[in-house]
Motif scaffolding. Structure first.
Motif, PDB file in Angstrom:
ATOM      1  N   UNK A  94     -39.235 -24.712  -3.825  1.00 46.65           N
ATOM      2  CA  UNK A  94     -40.217 -24.955  -2.596  1.00 46.65           C
ATOM      3  C   UNK A  94     -39.373 -24.763  -1.247  1.00 46.65           C
ATOM      4  N   UNK A  95     -38.037 -24.872  -1.151  1.00 39.04           N
ATOM      5  CA  UNK A  95     -37.392 -24.345   0.290  1.00 39.04           C
ATOM      6  C   UNK A  95     -37.425 -23.048   0.444  1.00 39.04           C
ATOM      7  N   UNK A  96     -37.436 -22.126  -0.579  1.00 40.70           N
ATOM      8  CA  UNK A  96     -37.449 -20.710  -0.631  1.00 40.70           C
ATOM      9  C   UNK A  96     -38.914 -20.311  -0.297  1.00 40.70           C
ATOM     10  N   UNK A  97     -39.849 -21.068  -0.806  1.00 40.33           N
ATOM     11  CA  UNK A  97     -41.357 -20.588  -0.601  1.00 40.33           C
ATOM     12  C   UNK A  97     -41.590 -20.966   1.067  1.00 40.33           C
ATOM     13  N   UNK A  98     -41.016 -22.041   1.441  1.00 40.31           N
ATOM     14  CA  UNK A  98     -41.038 -22.326   2.859  1.00 40.31           C
ATOM     15  C   UNK A  98     -40.453 -21.336   3.736  1.00 40.31           C
ATOM     16  N   UNK A  99     -39.264 -21.035   3.266  1.00 41.80           N
ATOM     17  CA  UNK A  99     -38.574 -19.954   4.095  1.00 41.80           C
ATOM     18  C   UNK A  99     -39.314 -18.447   4.197  1.00 41.80           C
ATOM     19  N   UNK A 100     -39.939 -18.144   2.845  1.00 41.87           N
ATOM     20  CA  UNK A 100     -40.584 -17.189   2.849  1.00 41.87           C
ATOM     21  C   UNK A 100     -42.005 -17.154   3.729  1.00 41.87           C
TER      22      UNK A 100
END
Length: 148
Positions: A94-100
């Motif tokens: 989820x964190x990586x999706x938010x960053x992306x």
């Protein structure tokens, strides 16, 4: 807890990840994932791992499982560890999706601003050209009137 125990027992036996992987008939990356806490072995592989390292399964898992624990308790312990890893991995995803998403948003915003700037410049350039043409026509009319 399992990951730290595995790494400590492996190093105490003087084994590399590759050597341990060969003895367990898995790839080195699997042992690396176990030691990083990204995954855990299934119950059968855990028993083989304990045999290779010459420790009990409860020692590998930590103090949570008594030495003579039945296989279903070991399986429960592994299931809990697996669930914790799954939760950790979902959070990281989820964190990586938010960053992306934020990065994509910034790129789109930048492209929109560049496009608006180009349109505004085009309109300005067209206006300046028409004013320049109008101004160049005015002296020509004055010269023609004087010659008449």
């Amino acid at each position: 807890m399992f990951s730290e125990n595995l790494k400590a027992y492996r190093k105490a036996k003087g084994l590399t990840q590759e050597e341990l992987a060969v003895r367990l008939h898995v790839v080195r990356q699997t042992v690396s994932k176990w030691e990083k806490g990204l995954s855990v072995p299934d119950a059968d592989l855990l028993v083989r791992l304990a045999e290779v390292l010459e420790v009990s399964v409860s020692q590998l898992l930590g103090a949570g499982v008594p030495p003579e624990a039945p296989a279903d308790q070991v399986a429960e312990q592994l299931a809990r560890i697996n669930e914790q890893l799954a939760i950790k991995n979902r959070r990281a995803k989820r964190i990586w999706q938010c960053v992306a998403g934020v990065l994509i948003g910034l790129v789109v915003l930048t492209l929109v601003l560049v496009l608006l700037n180009a349109v505004a410049f085009g309109a300005y350039d067209t206006e300046v050209q028409s004013q320049t043409q109008t101004m160049s026509l005015v002296p020509n009319l004055t010269e023609r009137e004087g010659s008449l």
